[in-house]
Structure formats: C-alpha cells, structure tokens
Motif scaffolding. Structure first.
Motif, mmCIF file in Angstrom:
data_model
loop_
_atom_site.group_PDB
_atom_site.id
_atom_site.type_symbol
_atom_site.label_atom_id
_atom_site.label_comp_id
_atom_site.label_asym_id
_atom_site.label_seq_id
_atom_site.Cartn_x
_atom_site.Cartn_y
_atom_site.Cartn_z
ATOM 1 N N ALA A 191 0.806 -1.792 -0.166
ATOM 2 C CA ALA A 191 -0.068 0.253 0.142
ATOM 3 C C ALA A 191 0.868 0.939 -0.284
ATOM 4 O O ALA A 191 0.073 2.412 -0.793
ATOM 5 C CB ALA A 191 -0.558 -0.210 1.368
ATOM 6 N N ALA B 96 -4.766 2.467 1.297
ATOM 7 C CA ALA B 96 -5.492 1.273 2.454
ATOM 8 C C ALA B 96 -5.944 0.201 1.636
ATOM 9 O O ALA B 96 -6.048 -0.537 1.831
ATOM 10 C CB ALA B 96 -5.906 2.207 3.197
ATOM 11 N N ARG B 97 -6.422 -0.036 0.684
ATOM 12 C CA ARG B 97 -7.006 -0.223 -0.090
ATOM 13 C C ARG B 97 -6.063 -1.746 -0.582
ATOM 14 O O ARG B 97 -6.483 -2.871 -1.357
ATOM 15 C CB ARG B 97 -7.862 0.578 -1.400
ATOM 16 C CG ARG B 97 -8.752 0.795 -1.215
ATOM 17 C CD ARG B 97 -9.362 1.889 -1.786
ATOM 18 N NE ARG B 97 -8.670 2.035 -3.165
ATOM 19 C CZ ARG B 97 -8.391 3.192 -3.964
ATOM 20 N NH1 ARG B 97 -9.626 3.551 -4.737
ATOM 21 N NH2 ARG B 97 -7.275 4.193 -4.982
ATOM 22 N N GLU C 153 -10.755 3.705 10.549
ATOM 23 C CA GLU C 153 -9.230 3.378 10.247
ATOM 24 C C GLU C 153 -7.814 4.661 11.101
ATOM 25 O O GLU C 153 -8.355 5.479 11.173
ATOM 26 C CB GLU C 153 -8.400 2.998 8.586
ATOM 27 C CG GLU C 153 -9.445 3.979 7.912
ATOM 28 C CD GLU C 153 -9.493 3.982 6.350
ATOM 29 O OE1 GLU C 153 -8.761 3.556 5.871
ATOM 30 O OE2 GLU C 153 -10.928 3.539 6.065
ATOM 31 N N TYR D 1 0.463 6.481 0.787
ATOM 32 C CA TYR D 1 -0.332 5.340 1.025
ATOM 33 C C TYR D 1 -1.901 4.820 0.255
ATOM 34 O O TYR D 1 -2.148 5.743 0.812
ATOM 35 C CB TYR D 1 -0.482 5.316 2.493
ATOM 36 C CG TYR D 1 -0.471 3.698 3.374
ATOM 37 C CD1 TYR D 1 1.158 2.839 3.732
ATOM 38 C CD2 TYR D 1 -2.126 3.376 3.689
ATOM 39 C CE1 TYR D 1 -0.015 1.790 3.665
ATOM 40 C CE2 TYR D 1 -1.676 1.845 4.072
ATOM 41 C CZ TYR D 1 -0.652 1.526 4.437
ATOM 42 O OH TYR D 1 -0.584 -0.149 4.923
ATOM 43 N N ARG E 170 -2.530 -7.921 4.318
ATOM 44 C CA ARG E 170 -2.939 -8.005 6.020
ATOM 45 C C ARG E 170 -2.682 -9.198 6.339
ATOM 46 O O ARG E 170 -2.582 -10.074 5.819
ATOM 47 C CB ARG E 170 -4.055 -7.906 6.385
ATOM 48 C CG ARG E 170 -4.774 -6.196 6.336
ATOM 49 C CD ARG E 170 -6.331 -6.036 7.225
ATOM 50 N NE ARG E 170 -6.413 -4.777 6.964
ATOM 51 C CZ ARG E 170 -7.580 -4.198 7.101
ATOM 52 N NH1 ARG E 170 -8.129 -4.866 8.761
ATOM 53 N NH2 ARG E 170 -7.812 -2.717 7.598
ATOM 54 N N TYR F 200 -3.141 9.597 1.880
ATOM 55 C CA TYR F 200 -3.427 8.678 2.670
ATOM 56 C C TYR F 200 -5.068 8.319 1.859
ATOM 57 O O TYR F 200 -5.704 8.760 2.036
ATOM 58 C CB TYR F 200 -3.528 8.435 3.816
ATOM 59 C CG TYR F 200 -4.747 7.243 5.133
ATOM 60 C CD1 TYR F 200 -3.945 5.949 4.493
ATOM 61 C CD2 TYR F 200 -5.647 7.457 5.106
ATOM 62 C CE1 TYR F 200 -4.697 5.023 5.325
ATOM 63 C CE2 TYR F 200 -6.137 5.879 5.702
ATOM 64 C CZ TYR F 200 -5.551 4.898 5.471
ATOM 65 O OH TYR F 200 -6.058 4.115 6.021
ATOM 66 N N GLU G 296 -3.382 -2.794 1.591
ATOM 67 C CA GLU G 296 -2.607 -3.194 1.989
ATOM 68 C C GLU G 296 -3.441 -4.561 1.705
ATOM 69 O O GLU G 296 -3.928 -5.312 1.617
ATOM 70 C CB GLU G 296 -3.407 -3.179 3.330
ATOM 71 C CG GLU G 296 -2.766 -1.044 4.485
ATOM 72 C CD GLU G 296 -3.830 -1.016 5.513
ATOM 73 O OE1 GLU G 296 -2.942 -0.210 6.218
ATOM 74 O OE2 GLU G 296 -5.181 -1.859 5.727
ATOM 75 N N TRP H 141 -4.019 6.117 10.308
ATOM 76 C CA TRP H 141 -2.646 6.098 9.719
ATOM 77 C C TRP H 141 -1.829 6.159 10.289
ATOM 78 O O TRP H 141 -2.023 7.925 10.208
ATOM 79 C CB TRP H 141 -2.488 6.162 8.023
ATOM 80 C CG TRP H 141 -1.853 5.713 7.500
ATOM 81 C CD1 TRP H 141 -1.062 4.682 6.860
ATOM 82 C CD2 TRP H 141 -0.980 6.981 6.517
ATOM 83 N NE1 TRP H 141 -0.133 5.325 6.138
ATOM 84 C CE2 TRP H 141 -0.113 7.090 6.039
ATOM 85 C CE3 TRP H 141 -1.523 8.798 6.765
ATOM 86 C CZ2 TRP H 141 0.576 7.783 5.098
ATOM 87 C CZ3 TRP H 141 -0.596 9.254 5.586
ATOM 88 C CH2 TRP H 141 0.616 9.113 4.706
ATOM 89 N N ARG I 146 -9.344 2.662 3.131
ATOM 90 C CA ARG I 146 -9.940 1.212 2.241
ATOM 91 C C ARG I 146 -11.482 1.503 2.868
ATOM 92 O O ARG I 146 -12.171 0.046 1.949
ATOM 93 C CB ARG I 146 -9.086 0.461 3.077
ATOM 94 C CG ARG I 146 -9.210 0.116 5.016
ATOM 95 C CD ARG I 146 -9.108 -1.382 5.506
ATOM 96 N NE ARG I 146 -8.522 -0.895 6.771
ATOM 97 C CZ ARG I 146 -7.795 0.200 7.902
ATOM 98 N NH1 ARG I 146 -6.754 -0.132 6.750
ATOM 99 N NH2 ARG I 146 -7.577 -0.511 8.833
#
Length: 925
Positions: free
Chosen positions: A247, A261-262, A378, A259, A266, A369, A264, A380, A372
């Motif tokens: 990301a 976040a979609r 969220e 970044y 995990r 940013y 990522e 960050w 997501r």
C-alpha cells in the motif's frame, strides 16, 4: 546513607546492548553525607570481583576479560568513601554484547526485483520452522535505506527510521534485538518493510539534486537462533526471500509518503499468509560495508501533541495549529468511503493566513492517504518520513472534522534530558525552550541544520558552535561520538579535508572551510570537557591531527589562513538576505582565528594522550598562528581590522590576544560597538556563541545582559516576541509585518543561534564545568539586573548539580548543590575564589551599584513606575511617535497596555537621544 543511584555501561542507558567488548562503566552516588569523595570501588560480575582504587567513577575502563559476541553479563558496583562509609551493592546491571564476531555477518542486501520507480518501497518476507526449544533468538538488521522488522506479525522493537543515516559507502549500523519471546514452535515468519529514506533521497540544491548513494533500497537481516540442546541456526537475507509492493507506493523524506489502504496485505508477516504470488527478491549488487553495532540511541516516537486550534485559511482550507514547531508526522483516525483521499501538507509558519511553503523549497512535505472504507474507522501514520511543522493543512477530510482525530507524533533520537534553566523573565524562559525544541527536532539520527526543507544535512558548522549547549541539555555523548565516526570516514575520503556536511552528499562544495571543518577538533574536545570522555579524543585523534595538517598546508607557513573561499561569520544580520556570507567581520579573520584554535586543541589533546612529539609540534604551530593573528589583525592600541562584534569576540574568547592592555582595549571597544548597535545582535554563526562571554568576562555583564534581553530585531528575543517556538535560522526569518524573509534560505528551526543557551547556563545562572565531566564544577553566577532570579540544573555524570540565585534589593543569595565525588570552585562577585565539596551550599553577596545611564530619568530603575501610570504610558508613546511612528504604533493597542511588558522592555533599550523627548512629555503632565 549512601547508595549507587545510577549505573551504566558505555554511552547508552536506554538498552543493555553495548557495541564493544570492553564497555566502560559509569556510576554515581546518592548520599546525605557532605563532602563525599570516593576512595575506592569494587566491581563484581558473577564470581569475579575487582577493587579499583581512587575516585574514578566515570567511563572507568572495563575491569574484566573482554566480552564475547552476544555474551550477557550482569555487573554490580559498590563504592567506598574517604570517610570509610560503604554503599550497598548496586542493582545488577545487565550488559549484552550486541555485536557479531568478525566474519560472522552473512546477510546479503536484498530488495524488490522489478521496481516500478526509483526508491520503491517493498515488503520482504521469509518463513522458517522451529522444531526445538529456543533458548535465545537475536535479530541483527540493517539497511541501505530504512526498515521496520516484524516477527510473526509483531514489531520487534520500537525504533523508527532504523537504522538511521550513516556514511553508507564506509559505514552501516545494525540494530540488535532480542526476539526470543516472539519465536514460536512450528512455522515462523520474519518480515521487513523497506523504504529508501536517506539512501535514495536526492541531495543538492535546485537543478543539481541527485541520488548520491543508489536508486533502490536494500535490507540486510540476520536472525541467530540458539537452541536449548546447544545447536544453532542462522536465518539471513538472501535470494530465497520473497518480495512484494504494498500500500505504501511512494516514500521520501523530503516529499512525504503516499499510502493506499485498499492495497494492504494484512497478515503478510505472520504464519499462514499465502505469498505464492510474491516475486523472488533481488540481491543488490552493491559493495555494502559490514554493519557494526549501534553506539547511539535510536530514533523513537517521543511525544504526542494535540491540535490546539482549528483554523480556516483565507482560501478556505482546513489548517491545524499544534502550538509548537516540531519534527515528526501526523497520525489520523478517520472514517469514510473507500477511495477517499486525504492530503496532509506541513509548514512551520503561516503567511497571510496560508501555509508558508516557499521556505520548503523543492520539498513537498506532503503525505497522502487513500481510505480502504472500513466502517469501524481506520488509523494511519506515515512510516518512513518526517516533517518539520507547526501547521498542517488537511484536504479531503470526509464529513465533519473532529480535532481529536489528528495527533502530531514527535520524533527524534531518544536522548536523555540532562539540563534545565529558568528565570524570572518569561521571554528568556521561552527562548530556552525554543533552544530545547530546536535540538530535539534536529538531533534525529544525525545532527542536522534544519528538519523541514530539501536539506536536513549534517552541517558541521552548526554542531561545532552548538555542542556545548547540546551537551548540557541532553546526554548526547554517544550520539555525537557515532556521528564523529562518519566525519572521520568522510574526511579520509577527502584527503584530510572535512566536508561541510557529514555524511557528505554535496559534491559541489569542496575545500577546507573554517568554523565548519573545525568541528573535527572542537566537537570531540567539548565531549571530553563536558562528559569526561577521553575515549572520544583517543578514537578521533588521527582525524583531529589530519585536520590540523590540512590547516598547516592552508597557512603555507604564514600562521594565517587567508585568501580562500570561506563562509565566514555566516548570517551576520547586516548581510543581504541573498548573500549571507557577506559579514562585517572579514572571513580571513574568522579563518585565521579558527586555525589557531584548532591547532591549540590538537596540541592539548596530544598532551592528554601522551603524544609528546605531536604536543610540541602542534603547540609551536598554535603559538605561531596566535602571534600571526595579532600581528595581522590587531592594532597595538587594541582595535580589530574588522571593527565588528565577531572580530573582537574571536580575539578575546579564543585567547589570541594575551597582552593585558590590548585585551582591555579590545573588550572596551567591543562594548562600545554593542552600545552603538543599540544593544542589538551583530554576529552570525561564528560570533554568536562568543559575544556574551567576551563581554561578561571583561566585566561588562550589564552590556551582555542588555544584548541578551533585547527584543527588537535583530536579537535573540525578537523571534520570541513574534511567536517563535524554536530557534530560527535567520535573526529575522519572519519580518515584523508577519511576512517571511525574502532570502531563498529561510528556516524556522535551526539550533545554531541557540548556542547562547550555554552562556545562560554558565553565566546567567552560574553552573558550568571546571574540569572534564564536571569532576570539578564552577559556580559563578553573574546576575543580570533585569532578572529577579535564575536557576540551572544539570545531570552530570556524577549526579545532579544545580545553582539558583535570587535578588532581594542589592543582596543576591545563591544556593548550589554539588554532587558526591566532585568539588566546586565558587567565584562570586566581591568574594575570593574558594573551593567546596559535595552537598548543598548557600552564599550571598552585595551587588555593585548599577552603572550610570546617560539619561537623567534613570529609566533602568524608574521605567516600571513610568509605564504603570496610564497617562504617563500614553505620554511616553506619544513622545516615541514623534521620532519613530512605526515603533510607537506597536504600543497603541489595549493588549499591550494590559501587559505593559513590551514597552517596559523597549524603554530599557531606548537610545539616549529619545530620552529628552520622553522627559518633556512627562514634565508636561
């Protein structure tokens, strides 16, 4: 009762890790026994015990066999006083040899194989199995760039931007972390987040910027597993690891991070993650030096500051004020639709209500940013960048903004605070706090000039003048010792010439430069003076001597350093905004003064280290340079060829002029110049740390005090009156109308001019060293008449020392605390110099009458009465308006009348020519 109050090995207290097989030991004692002095100490480790005769308790040589790589020891100490009392044994001190054996480093530098762009961030991982009981697991890791290490989904430590910036061509530092608790039976995963940071940054100014080290970062890691059955296994970075982009699509110190976040992944660093679509890593084809163990504290998250005010700019932008110029980044907590993009821009000041971005030059200082879309919200925080800012503009916030959703995270090297100062003057206290915050922001991995624009470099001149102040405020011995290793390596590459910046990334700037290159000798000498660290002199001696030889070559036997390019008294306030080197003091005077000073330091260092031939040789050269300086630049009557504050301060404070009559004349003329300048500062980088000392040492403390407490530009307190919360690069980085200085080079967080704090500690409060490491203190307050009280305290290697004084009429009372195992020289006005032992001591003396003023009003004593009467206040303002309307306008607001401090301060520094007009106005009442 006496106890061991502090006990450490080598130069760090934040970790048991040591980087040497023979760590030096330091301990201090807490006792209610006065005049406590150690006669011997006993150190034990396991069954071994060693008795050490004598008073030494600071950086005592390791008394046992050298540590093996990875070895763990516990050590205790107890001390015996000259009176016969014995302390209890200290709490056991754990020591871990955090280095690998020679030749044991096997990790290869690895990175992403198919980067989409330069400085490509990446995720790196490897899986390994554990089928036996692990007795110890130690991770050693480093990077050509920066990394965060995770084991089984958990961060291995709390460091930030690890392993920091070093001279990558010659020196890498590795982290050493005990990860035993993170290893589990069965499958384990070691993961590394990688970005370029200092390694891939583009250095240089304007169109000359380029990547000095490399286009892509690389990570190195070595996990040593020790099993209960005595066997061992090593996991290293090599071609078997897997890599992926993530990301974090872009990361830059200057420009910020992006970044999404979609994207990522995990669980990527935990067992069970499917990395089948990940690509094999690339083993970097670079000749990286073998990493060495860290000797300085790492960068960490040190503090968090909330939003203090939410602003709307004239253009309608959402701007957050954190109330303090700081170094770090933002942490946001946000809820919104997937794909929503937040843009975070940073700046130190506002101009016309908008972020002042021009001082950043080409640094974008912008983080982005993309949400997501998690309905639970969220959080960050950028990972591999930092910014210098007080204000942040946020674009794209979804829904109603809540100030509690944004926090400023403060980053810097995790040094221990050791020094404090306070006084009865709030403006002076704020100045001191500005110095502290400036140091915090610029002691981030290396000592930098500024933290916000496209620079952030280890300028040698800045730290050369600031080291005395830094060493009082924080325990920075290890931090600067580490940086000096890089200095010596870069100097060696340049044939003995110390670069302007260390690490050296400005190839366009070459040649020996006075006051900047002299960090080579001055910084280690100050570390010895303030921390009692003779080891740094030993380690840096070849570097110091090489610089001295460069200077001798520059002087060509003349004893002078003249006719070459110099930065001189950089940023003299009289210099044009776009030509900061054009100071009133000729650059040859600055260079020749530093030539003599560095030669003297090298000669004195040679004496300490027992290099007799060098001591004689460099001592003779130093005396030749001193005499040549006087012959060339000082008239027999005691005038400098450059009739400017810095010229006189250099001649006096570097002891270049030894004739008493000449010294007296020089000091008198310096005081005259300061008075003629209206008690406004007239020095740049070279003179600023010296001018107050030069005045006070010659008995002109009143002049030094007026210079320190001046609020009009240029002065130390002018930025404070303009709302500064750090020290500025220029005396007038912000102009009185609130606009930014038009010079291309303007920073609001530079610590160099904050070097005055050292004088505040030693002279205004009266606490300083009289022998290396404060083995003997000097208690010598010189109270400023504008102050009712002042105090300073410092955690010396021997314990806490403090001096405070208060004024009651003409009587000044002094309270001093001297740590155990030290003594103090007490030098008070009107009293013979004495020496005292440890404990609390109280003194008093009668202050000499104030010198007569040129005005019959005697404003020093009556100004408060004048302006506390409202009719008189307005009469005084009207009188000033007749001569200086712009100045008077400052005092015509109800706010200033309510506070009155500004006019009181201004009147004290009003030139005598204004007094007659004020007298007439008051007489008419």
């Amino acid at each position: 009762m006496s106890t061991i109050s502090r006990f450490r090995a080598e130069l760090r207290e934040d970790s048991p890790i040591v980087a040497t097989a023979t760590p030096r030991l330091t301990w201090s004692v807490a006792t209610d026994e006065s005049d406590w002095m150690q006669s011997s100490a006993e150190v034990r480790s396991g069954d071994e015990s060693v008795v050490l005769d004598g008073p030494e308790s600071v950086l005592v040589e390791w008394p046992f066999a050298p540590l093996d790589p990875g070895e763990r020891r516990t050590v205790s100490v107890r001390a015996v006083a000259a009176s016969g009392t014995v302390t209890e044994w200290s709490e056991p001190l754990e020591i871990v040899a955090g280095f690998l054996a020679e030749g044991a480093w096997r990790a290869q530098p690895i990175g992403f194989a198919a980067p989409a762009a330069p400085a490509q961030p990446a995720l790196l991982r490897t899986a390994f199995s554990v089928d036996r009981e692990v007795s110890r697991a130690t991770l050693y890791y480093s990077a050509l760039g920066v990394i965060d290490a995770e084991l089984n989904g958990t961060a291995v430590d709390d460091g930030v931007l690890a392993p920091g910036w070093t001279s990558y061509r010659d020196r890498l530092v590795h982290e050493t972390t005990d990860v035993t608790a993170l290893v589990t039976p069965g499958e384990n995963v070691l993961g590394l987040r990688l970005a370029g940071a200092w390694y891939t940054e583009q250095y240089g100014f304007f169109e000359f910027a380029s990547r000095v080290y490399g286009d892509q970062p690389a990570a190195l890691a070595q996990l040593e597993l020790e099993f209960a059955d005595g066997s061992r296994e090593t996991i290293v970075t090599d071609g078997s690891w897997r890599a992926s982009v993530e990301a974090l699509s872009a990361s830059s110190l200057y420009d910020g991070e992006a970044y999404d976040a979609r994207l990522e992944q995990r669980g990527w660093s935990a067992p069970g993650f499917d990395d089948s679509v990940w690509a094999p890593v690339a083993v970097a084809e670079v000749d990286a030096p073998t990493p060495e163990a860290r000797i300085a504290e790492p960068v960490r998250r040190i503090d968090e500051l909330p939003v203090v005010e939410v602003l709307s700019s004239p253009s309608g932008k959402l701007v957050l004020d954190f109330g303090q110029n700081l170094v770090g980044r933002l942490r946001v907590r946000v809820t919104g639709p997937a794909g929503t993009e937040l843009t975070l821009r940073h700046a130190e000041v506002l101009e016309h209500g908008e972020l002042a971005l021009r001082p950043l030059r080409r640094a974008a200082a912008t983080d982005r940013y993309i949400l997501r879309g998690d309905p639970a919200g969220e959080e960050w925080e950028p990972r591999f960048t930092f910014h210098g800012f007080r204000y942040a503009q946020i674009d794209g916030w979804p829904g109603e903004f809540d100030a509690s959703a944004v926090t400023a995270v403060v980053l810097h090297s995790d040094l221990r605070r050791t020094g404090w100062f306070e006084s009865s003057e709030p403006l002076l206290n704020r100045l001191h706090e500005n110095v502290v915050w400036g140091m915090r922001g610029n002691f981030l991995s290396i000592p930098t000039d500024c933290p916000q624009r496209d620079e952030r470099l280890g300028w040698t001149g800045d730290i050369q003048v600031f080291t005395p102040t830094a060493s009082f405020l924080y325990d920075c011995d290890g931090f600067l010792t580490s940086w000096l290793r890089d200095l010596a390596l870069e100097q060696s590459r340049a044939g003995g010439v110390t670069p302007l910046v260390v690490p050296s990334v400005l190839s366009a700037f070459g040649g020996a430069t006075a006051a900047w290159g002299d960090a080579t000798t001055v910084v280690p000498w100050v570390l010895h003076e303030r921390f009692g660290d003779r080891g740094v002199l030993r380690d840096q001696y070849n570097s110091m001597r090489a610089w001295a030889d460069v200077l001798l070559a520059e002087s060509r036997g003349t004893g002078l350093w003249a006719g070459t390019f110099q930065l001189g008294d950089w940023l003299d306030p009289a210099a044009p905004p776009d030509k900061p080197q054009q100071a009133r003091t000729h650059s040859d005077i600055v260079a020749s003064a530093y030539l003599a000073r560095s030669l003297r330091i090298v000669a004195d260092t040679a004496v300490l280290l027992g290099h007799d031939d060098d001591a004689r040789r460099y001592g003779e050269h130093a005396e030749h340079a001193r005499a040549a300086f006087v012959a060339e630049y000082v008239t027999p009557a005691g005038r400098m060829m450059s009739d400017a504050q810095t010229a006189y301060a250099l001649a006096l404070q570097f002891d270049l002029v030894t004739d008493p009559d000449q010294r007296a004349a020089l000091a008198g003329r310096l005081a005259e110049i300061v008075r003629e300048d209206g008690y406004r500062i007239g020095t740049g980088f070279a003179g600023t740390p010296l001018v107050a000392d030069a005045l006070a040492a010659s008995g002109r403390t009143d002049a030094a005090g007026r210079l320190l407490l001046q609020t009009e530009n240029p002065s130390w307190l002018y930025p404070v009156t303009m709302g500064a919360t750090t020290v500025w690069e220029r005396w007038d980085s912000l102009l009185p109308d609130g606009s930014v200085n038009p010079g291309e080079m303007t920073s609001f967080n530079h610590y160099a001019l904050g070097a005055i704090a050292d004088w505040m500690h030693r002279t205004v409060a009266g606490l300083g060293p009289d022998a290396p490491g404060y083995r003997r203190l000097r208690i010598a307050p010189r109270p400023l008449r504008q102050l009712g009280w002042a105090s300073a305290s410092h955690e010396t290697p021997y314990g806490l020392a403090s001096v405070s004084w208060t004024r009651d009429g003409s009587t000044v009372s002094v309270v001093a605390v001297v740590p155990p195992n030290t003594t103090a020289v007490v030098d008070l006005p009107g009293h013979p110099i004495t020496e005292v032992g440890s404990g609390e001591h109280r003194f008093s003396f009668e202050e000499a009458p104030a010198p007569e003023r040129s005005s019959p009003l005697g404003l020093d004593s009556s100004v408060a009465a004048i302006i506390d009467d409202e009719r008189a206040y307005h009469a005084v303002v009207d009188a000033i308006a007749a001569i200086d309307p712009d100045r008077a306008a400052t005092f015509r607001t109800e706010t200033v009348w309510a506070e009155r401090r500004t006019l009181r301060q201004s009147l004290i520094f009003t030139p005598p020519a204004v007094f007659e007009s004020i007298e007439r106005a008051l007489a008419d009442l």
